[in-house]
Design a protein around this motif. Structure first.
Motif, mmCIF file in Angstrom:
data_model
loop_
_atom_site.group_PDB
_atom_site.id
_atom_site.type_symbol
_atom_site.label_atom_id
_atom_site.label_comp_id
_atom_site.label_asym_id
_atom_site.label_seq_id
_atom_site.Cartn_x
_atom_site.Cartn_y
_atom_site.Cartn_z
ATOM 1 N N ASN A 146 -23.614 143.693 -16.201
ATOM 2 C CA ASN A 146 -22.642 143.560 -17.290
ATOM 3 C C ASN A 146 -21.216 143.483 -16.782
ATOM 4 O OD1 ASN A 146 -22.435 146.206 -16.471
ATOM 5 N ND2 ASN A 146 -23.334 147.060 -18.330
ATOM 6 N N SER A 147 -21.056 142.945 -15.582
ATOM 7 C CA SER A 147 -19.737 142.621 -15.037
ATOM 8 C C SER A 147 -19.942 141.630 -13.899
ATOM 9 C CB SER A 147 -19.012 143.875 -14.535
ATOM 10 O OG SER A 147 -19.594 144.326 -13.334
ATOM 11 N N PRO A 148 -18.924 140.862 -13.523
ATOM 12 C CA PRO A 148 -19.092 139.924 -12.409
ATOM 13 C C PRO A 148 -19.514 140.608 -11.114
ATOM 14 C CG PRO A 148 -17.118 139.394 -13.643
ATOM 15 C CD PRO A 148 -17.620 140.690 -14.186
ATOM 16 N N GLN A 149 -18.906 141.740 -10.796
ATOM 17 C CA GLN A 149 -19.248 142.445 -9.567
ATOM 18 C C GLN A 149 -20.675 142.965 -9.597
ATOM 19 O OE1 GLN A 149 -16.862 142.721 -6.855
ATOM 20 N NE2 GLN A 149 -18.880 143.015 -5.918
ATOM 21 N N ALA A 150 -21.106 143.434 -10.778
ATOM 22 C CA ALA A 150 -22.479 143.932 -10.898
ATOM 23 C C ALA A 150 -23.489 142.807 -10.686
ATOM 24 C CB ALA A 150 -22.679 144.572 -12.268
ATOM 25 N N ILE A 151 -23.201 141.620 -11.221
ATOM 26 C CA ILE A 151 -24.100 140.480 -11.033
ATOM 27 C C ILE A 151 -24.152 140.077 -9.566
ATOM 28 C CG2 ILE A 151 -24.446 138.035 -11.569
ATOM 29 C CD1 ILE A 151 -23.223 138.600 -14.330
ATOM 30 N N ALA A 152 -22.988 140.025 -8.926
ATOM 31 C CA ALA A 152 -22.933 139.669 -7.506
ATOM 32 C C ALA A 152 -23.711 140.681 -6.665
ATOM 33 C CB ALA A 152 -21.474 139.589 -7.047
ATOM 34 N N ASN A 153 -23.523 141.959 -6.937
ATOM 35 C CA ASN A 153 -24.227 143.000 -6.185
ATOM 36 C C ASN A 153 -25.732 142.920 -6.395
ATOM 37 O OD1 ASN A 153 -21.761 143.948 -5.271
ATOM 38 N ND2 ASN A 153 -21.615 145.561 -6.811
ATOM 39 N N HIS A 192 -10.436 141.145 -20.406
ATOM 40 C CA HIS A 192 -10.683 142.540 -20.039
ATOM 41 C C HIS A 192 -12.111 142.950 -20.359
ATOM 42 C CE1 HIS A 192 -6.614 143.756 -18.857
ATOM 43 N NE2 HIS A 192 -6.204 142.871 -19.756
ATOM 44 N N GLN A 193 -12.713 142.349 -21.376
ATOM 45 C CA GLN A 193 -14.096 142.667 -21.713
ATOM 46 C C GLN A 193 -15.085 142.071 -20.719
ATOM 47 O OE1 GLN A 193 -13.222 141.263 -25.779
ATOM 48 N NE2 GLN A 193 -14.427 143.000 -26.489
ATOM 49 N N VAL A 194 -14.644 141.102 -19.935
ATOM 50 C CA VAL A 194 -15.523 140.494 -18.936
ATOM 51 C C VAL A 194 -15.905 141.500 -17.863
ATOM 52 C CG1 VAL A 194 -15.650 138.713 -17.141
ATOM 53 C CG2 VAL A 194 -14.651 138.169 -19.357
ATOM 54 N N VAL A 195 -14.986 142.389 -17.495
ATOM 55 C CA VAL A 195 -15.233 143.326 -16.404
ATOM 56 C C VAL A 195 -15.561 144.723 -16.882
ATOM 57 C CG1 VAL A 195 -13.761 142.053 -14.812
ATOM 58 C CG2 VAL A 195 -12.776 143.857 -16.190
ATOM 59 N N GLU A 196 -15.478 144.973 -18.199
ATOM 60 C CA GLU A 196 -15.826 146.295 -18.695
ATOM 61 C C GLU A 196 -17.328 146.490 -18.695
ATOM 62 O OE1 GLU A 196 -14.033 146.815 -22.468
ATOM 63 O OE2 GLU A 196 -11.980 146.765 -21.699
ATOM 64 N N PHE A 211 -22.572 134.544 -25.677
ATOM 65 C CA PHE A 211 -22.728 133.536 -24.619
ATOM 66 C C PHE A 211 -21.472 133.434 -23.768
ATOM 67 C CE2 PHE A 211 -22.078 129.164 -23.156
ATOM 68 C CZ PHE A 211 -23.198 128.992 -22.368
ATOM 69 N N SER A 212 -20.312 133.449 -24.403
ATOM 70 C CA SER A 212 -19.067 133.248 -23.659
ATOM 71 C C SER A 212 -18.829 134.354 -22.643
ATOM 72 C CB SER A 212 -17.879 133.154 -24.625
ATOM 73 O OG SER A 212 -17.710 134.357 -25.340
ATOM 74 N N ILE A 213 -19.108 135.591 -22.996
ATOM 75 C CA ILE A 213 -18.856 136.706 -22.082
ATOM 76 C C ILE A 213 -19.811 136.647 -20.897
ATOM 77 C CG2 ILE A 213 -20.373 138.559 -22.942
ATOM 78 C CD1 ILE A 213 -16.805 139.373 -22.623
ATOM 79 N N ASN A 214 -21.063 136.263 -21.155
ATOM 80 C CA ASN A 214 -22.053 136.232 -20.074
ATOM 81 C C ASN A 214 -21.860 135.040 -19.147
ATOM 82 O OD1 ASN A 214 -24.051 138.523 -20.418
ATOM 83 N ND2 ASN A 214 -24.003 137.723 -22.508
#
Length: 325
Positions: free
Chosen positions: A171-178, A316-320, A224-227
């Motif tokens: 549920n965040s870009p870093q979490a997906i990358a990890n 800001h909701q993208v990384v929360e 969809f937009s946030i994901n």
């Protein structure tokens, strides 16, 4: 016979029928009328969201589809009514009485509904031929509409499946990358390939059935937009790092699919998307996203920022973490 009403009626019919068939059967986008009705309907719903809250997003695409269908039906009904009104003496009831204004309107709707002619009938050869043609067209109109809506529903399900698949990774870009880095290389490869196929499929559906763009969800985590934004930012992290070398080529292919989708979004939906200017130092970006900037990344974020705003969301909701509506 009033030639003005006859010509005007046929012009309205031709415009509406062309827009209807182009939108439902061409799989090349929306007609001029459908596109503008969708944009206007979207603005109405966005205004209502500001008053009644995000729950209205669950009715976003449905509302726009119904508005488009209502405009098509109204134009065809009105155009055919004008044609019949060009010589009202040729529409009579069983006793030979000429139909009045409301009776001609009723007769027109009865014809388009494919129920027959009711208690009125045309008495001139020209109107008999027109009646036969539009009785047949009424059947085509409703069956094509239902087929189109079923295709749209299928595309919407695939869009939501893509959003769900991304959300399950993190549920965040870093979490997906990890998550992609922690998985075994073969499984990461399969995940990336699956996402790339789903992005390509959605991009094709997005162009064939533009109304799919307007289907939103009230819950932020399902948006969809946030994901899709989180996925794109996760790819930026992975491609700019030294990690993930075992599947770097697959990441580039997925990035290319996302780039194609964003270009189509910017080209075909610029009128419906809110303006969003994103620069390297833009205060709208969370601090964790301002350290990786390039001109290409800024342009991607501009388009993604517009997509986020179209669903009432922010960067800001993208990384929360653990977003809830």
């Amino acid at each position: 016979m009033s030639e003005t009403l006859l010509i005007l009626g046929f012009i309205i019919l031709l415009i509406a029928i062309h827009d209807f068939f182009y939108t439902t059967l061409s799989a090349s986008g929306a007609g001029f009328i459908s596109e503008n009705v969708a944009i206007l309907s979207d603005r109405i719903l966005q205004f209502c969201v500001g008053i009644f809250g995000r729950k209205l997003y669950n009715y976003h695409g449905l509302f726009i589809n119904l508005m488009i269908l209502a405009v098509w039906l109204s134009m065809i009904w009105f155009g055919l009514f004008l044609v019949y009104s060009s010589n009202p003496e040729d529409i009579t009831n069983s006793s030979g009485r000429v139909a009045n204004f409301w009776e001609r309107l009723y007769f027109t709707g009865y014809i388009l509904s494919t129920l027959g002619m009711g208690n009125f009938k045309p008495i001139s050869p020209f109107f008999e031929l027109v009646t036969s043609c539009f009785s047949f067209f009424g059947f085509i109109f409703f069956t094509s509409s239902m087929t189109y809506f079923l295709s749209v529903s299928s595309a919407v399900v695939k869009k939501r499946t893509l959003a769900k698949s991304i959300h399950n990774l993190g549920n965040s870009p870093q979490a997906i990358a990890n998550k992609l880095l922690r998985l075994d290389s073969p499984y990461s490869y399969l995940q990336i390939l699956d996402l790339q196929e789903k992005v390509d499929e959605h991009s094709v559906s997005h162009q064939a059935y533009p109304v799919v763009h307007y289907y939103s969800r009230s819950q932020v985590k399902d948006s969809f937009s946030i994901n899709i934004t989180r996925l794109d930012e996760a790819l930026s992290i992975l491609l700019k790092s030294n990690k993930g070398e075992n599947f770097r080529e697959e990441l580039k292919i997925l990035r290319s699919s996302l780039s194609d989708f964003l270009r189509n979004l910017d080209k075909n939906f610029s009128r419906s998307l809110p303006k969003a200017e994103v620069s390297p130092g833009n205060e709208d970006l969370p601090r964790s996203l301002t350290q990786r900037n390039s001109q290409e990344l800024v342009e991607r974020r501009r388009i993604l920022g517009s997509l986020l705003r179209s669903e009432g969301l922010s960067w800001h909701q993208v990384v929360e973490q653990d977003q809830e509506s």
